[in-house]
Structures are given as C-alpha cells and as structure tokens.
Write a protein that holds these residues in place. Sequence first.
Motif, PDB file in Angstrom:
ATOM      1  N   TRP A 231       0.834  -1.212   0.000  1.00 32.49           N
ATOM      2  CA  TRP A 231       0.000   0.000   0.000  1.00 32.49           C
ATOM      3  C   TRP A 231       0.865   1.258   0.000  1.00 32.49           C
ATOM      4  CZ3 TRP A 231      -0.520   3.654   4.083  1.00 32.49           C
ATOM      5  CH2 TRP A 231      -1.529   4.607   3.869  1.00 32.49           C
ATOM      6  N   LYS A 232       1.945   1.225   0.780  1.00 34.75           N
ATOM      7  CA  LYS A 232       2.838   2.393   0.839  1.00 34.75           C
ATOM      8  C   LYS A 232       3.546   2.595  -0.497  1.00 34.75           C
ATOM      9  CE  LYS A 232       6.369   4.454   3.801  1.00 34.75           C
ATOM     10  NZ  LYS A 232       7.254   4.252   4.983  1.00 34.75           N
ATOM     11  N   GLN A 233       3.961   1.493  -1.134  1.00 37.40           N
ATOM     12  CA  GLN A 233       4.610   1.601  -2.443  1.00 37.40           C
ATOM     13  C   GLN A 233       3.659   2.203  -3.481  1.00 37.40           C
ATOM     14  OE1 GLN A 233       5.912  -2.447  -3.260  1.00 37.40           O
ATOM     15  NE2 GLN A 233       8.049  -1.853  -2.992  1.00 37.40           N
ATOM     16  N   CYS A 234       2.440   1.693  -3.517  1.00 34.26           N
ATOM     17  CA  CYS A 234       1.467   2.183  -4.502  1.00 34.26           C
ATOM     18  C   CYS A 234       1.117   3.648  -4.246  1.00 34.26           C
ATOM     19  CB  CYS A 234       0.204   1.334  -4.466  1.00 34.26           C
ATOM     20  SG  CYS A 234       0.461  -0.376  -4.987  1.00 34.26           S
ATOM     21  N   ARG A 235       0.997   4.013  -2.979  1.00 34.37           N
ATOM     22  CA  ARG A 235       0.661   5.403  -2.635  1.00 34.37           C
ATOM     23  C   ARG A 235       1.786   6.345  -3.037  1.00 34.37           C
ATOM     24  NH1 ARG A 235      -0.535   7.640   3.487  1.00 34.37           N
ATOM     25  NH2 ARG A 235      -1.277   9.715   2.872  1.00 34.37           N
ATOM     26  N   ARG A 236       3.038   5.903  -2.844  1.00 31.31           N
ATOM     27  CA  ARG A 236       4.170   6.763  -3.204  1.00 31.31           C
ATOM     28  C   ARG A 236       4.244   6.964  -4.708  1.00 31.31           C
ATOM     29  NH1 ARG A 236       8.284   3.702  -1.652  1.00 31.31           N
ATOM     30  NH2 ARG A 236       8.188   4.386   0.504  1.00 31.31           N
ATOM     31  N   ARG A 237       3.954   5.903  -5.469  1.00 36.52           N
ATOM     32  CA  ARG A 237       4.051   6.003  -6.927  1.00 36.52           C
ATOM     33  C   ARG A 237       2.901   6.817  -7.515  1.00 36.52           C
ATOM     34  NH1 ARG A 237       6.234   0.531  -6.600  1.00 36.52           N
ATOM     35  NH2 ARG A 237       8.420   0.661  -7.201  1.00 36.52           N
ATOM     36  N   SER A 238       1.745   6.801  -6.848  1.00 41.33           N
ATOM     37  CA  SER A 238       0.607   7.550  -7.364  1.00 41.33           C
ATOM     38  C   SER A 238       0.640   9.017  -6.963  1.00 41.33           C
ATOM     39  CB  SER A 238      -0.701   6.920  -6.865  1.00 41.33           C
ATOM     40  OG  SER A 238      -0.768   6.979  -5.453  1.00 41.33           O
ATOM     41  N   ALA A 239       1.493   9.369  -5.999  1.00 38.84           N
ATOM     42  CA  ALA A 239       1.571  10.767  -5.558  1.00 38.84           C
ATOM     43  C   ALA A 239       2.188  11.621  -6.659  1.00 38.84           C
ATOM     44  CB  ALA A 239       2.393  10.869  -4.282  1.00 38.84           C
TER      45      ALA A 239
END
Length: 502
Positions: free
Chosen positions: A483-491
């Motif tokens: 979840w943290k990886q996906c959130r960082r990439r979508s920011a």
Amino acid sequence: MTGASAMVRDGARQAMAWLHGWTGLLLGHILFIICLAGTLTVFKPEISRWMRPEISGQADPVRAITAATDWLSANTTGSAGWYLSAPDGRSNVVEATYDSGGAYMSRALDPVSGAPVARDTLGGEFFYRLHFELELPYPWGRLLASLAAMLMLVAIVTGIIAHKRFFKDIFTFRAGKGQRSWLDGHNALGVLSLPFHIMITFTGLLTLASLNMPWGIAAGYGADVATLYSDLTPGTVSRAASGTKAPLAPVGSMLAQAQRYFGGAPVSRIYIFNPGDAAAVVTIYPVEAAAIGMLPAEISFDGATGKVLKAWTEKRAGVRAYQTIYGLHMAHFAPLLTRWLYFLGGAMLTLAIASGMVLWIVKRRERAPLSIGNRLLERLNVGGLAGVPIGMAAFLIANRLLPLGLAERAQQEVSVALWSAGAALLLGLVLRPALGWPLLLGLLALLCALAAALGPIWAGDGVILSGNMLLTATAVALGLLVWKQCRRRSAPTPVRRRMAPA
C-alpha cells in the motif's frame, strides 16, 4: 606521514568496500535462499506440527517408540535399519527413516498406533534440507552452499573493515533518502546482530568441513567410513546380520535403562540395525537440550536380548569442541527465548542480504542509467527476493489442499513450492520492476493470509495457532508495504520553480 597513512587507510577501505559488494553479489540470491530457509528451520519441529494438524497434544516418548517399533516389525521386510526420532516437547510424532523390500522411506509415525500419519509431508524438513542442499543432488547442493557461506564470511569481514562509523550506524536511519536510506538499513541490519552473523556463518562452514576439506579424513581413514564413525561415537556397535530370525527385545526396558545411563535425560534418537535378526543392535542417544554440543553420549544394546553391549559418554576435548561448534549452529540446546533470538538474527541476516542486493541497483541508478546487466539483475531481484518466499507460502497451502491419499504427496508439495517460485521468478523477469515489486509482494501477502486461514486460524493447538498468527502478521506487514509503495508512486511529483531574477 599522517596524510600518507590516511590515504592508505582510505584506499584499503575502498578496496574492502569493492570486495564486500562483489562477494555479496556473486551468490547473493543463493545466500538469500540459504538464510531464509535456515531462519525458518529454527522452528522446524513446530512447522512440522503445523503441517500435521491431525496429531495434536503431547506424546509419551517411550510409548510412541514402542508403538513405532511394533508397527515396523509387522509391516516391513528385509530392513537393514530403522532410524527413529522420539517425540519431545516440540515434536509430537516419531520421525522414522527405514527401508522395506529394498525401498527407503521417511515417514512421520502416529505416537499411539505407530502407523504412518495420513498427511504425508516433509514438514519443516523441507526448509532444513533446502537450507544446505538447495534441492540439488548430493554433493552439488552442499558444495554450492559451502561456497556461498565462504563468500558470506568474506563479505562480513570486508564489511566490518569498510565501515568508518561502525557503532554510529546502529542508530542511523534516514527515511526517504533513496540510496542513503537503503545503505542505512543495510548497515543497521548487519551491525545490530553482527556477532550472530559471524557465528552462524563460521559454524555453518564447519558443519560441512568433511566435504570442504576431506584430506585429513582421507589421510587417516581412506574410504573406511565405518571406522571413522566408530571412532567418533565409540558407544556404537556395528555387526553384520546373522541370518537367524529373532524378535526384538522389549524396547521400553532398553529406553528406561538408557535414560538412567544418561542421568535422567530423555532419549532423542533410536537406531535399530538388523531388526528382526539375532544380531540386531539398538543404539540410543539422549536429547541435546542439556548441553550445547551434539551427540554427548550413546549406549548400544543387543536387540535380541536387551543386554548392554557398549556405552560411552564423550569427554575428549577435541571432539567436544567440534560437537559444540556444530551444536551452536543446529541450536538443539536452545530454549524458547534463545530460539526466537536465533530467528531474529537469521531474519536480520536475510534482510541484510536482500537490502544489499537492492542497494547495488539503487546506487548505480543514481549515478547513471542502468546497464543491460544491472537491469537484468534488478529484475532478478524482483523475481528472486519475492519468488522464494512465494514458493514457501505455496508449500504451506499445498499441505492443506492436496488430497491426503495422493501418491507421492510429500514430493508433490515440494513440486508446488518449486513451480510457484519459478513462476514468480519468470514474472519478475518479464514485468517492469515498478509493477513487479507491488504485484509479487501483494501476491505473497495474499498467500500468507490464505495459509493462515487454512490453518485454520481458530485452531485449538497452541503451535498451530502461533503459526497462524505469525502468517497473519506477515500478511498484514506485506500489505502495508505494498500500500505504501502504490501510494508513493501515485503521488504527484512536486515541480521545482526557479526564482525570478530581481
């Protein structure tokens, strides 16, 4: 003079840093498998209990061994030997290796009936064998594991020399700094449990010393392995079968006499040679929980009469030194707290290897575009570092889903593990790393959650419940990471504005 010394010192550190990186890189993925499997092997009996949920509770060792020998006497023919491990506080079945009709088998025997447990599985033995044999035929897997351990020892020593701020690195971690963050994490994982890393690598090398350095044994014994084994364990007796049939004497009385000889220590292993023959020999070993060293004593009985043939308590300093080093690696002596410390140290070593493999790529990407070789290595990292635990989780799931009556069921579980890991490795090579990491780590989280649910998660056995809780915690931690990886990439990436000239 001071400036010249500093230049030499800095040059030596740079050379050690170069050597540290390359020794860790050459067999890094093999070391990751070895360390992860070895970490899980700390709880080998508990994993085996989780994988045989039909057998719950504790078992009496004497009754279990008696039941096992009774079943083997009635259901085997022409056996050369039965090799039994008694249940204890951690294991609740009799682990048996035996031959019948020319075929060798390894089975877990029910402690009450003595018959093989319906759920045929290797259990924790799979991780133990993977740790030093790597699912390769003898001796190639052990030789590869030995070579990897040698490189690991070089990587540890060169890493120590390359460090400028050895103790400061324990308390340093700067999040969100790219290469610096990966380096801080790698350093902290390596330094925090450094004594354990040195001990476990060095002792692991010595457990395979007879394979790595066979020249001393060859000079002293040649091909006479029987004499070597007799000299190492003088309480054993080796004799050929007489050809005259004779029933086995009551095993219970031999176990009781052995326990008295061992000073009250419970029995651990029972080897019965030439069973059903007048020349049968029963050799019994105690548990290794009272001391660090392996094989502290042994006692041999005449299998037909139950009389003592030989007994030996090991007091030779050289042999005890080797047995202690061997025992430090195997950790059979370890109480629960020490086993968890072994597990934590092994997990940190595994993560240090994984972070070092990732750091190699991050470091080079920040300097320049990656070469073809480094791009391939990056994808190997994705498939290998995520694929190996995916295969292990698939092994646990296969244990619950494969039919109990399936032929070669234990090997089918291993096949599921290897094919799953291979498929994950292939996905890691095909997909872009930006997609491969969250996809495979997310898949691993789902597999861990599924294994826990199949446990079942509400199991009444404490060992099964603990395993389910650990699998659930792993799934949650991996889910948060994805979840943290996906959130960082979508920011959105912040845009820097230049100041207008005054």
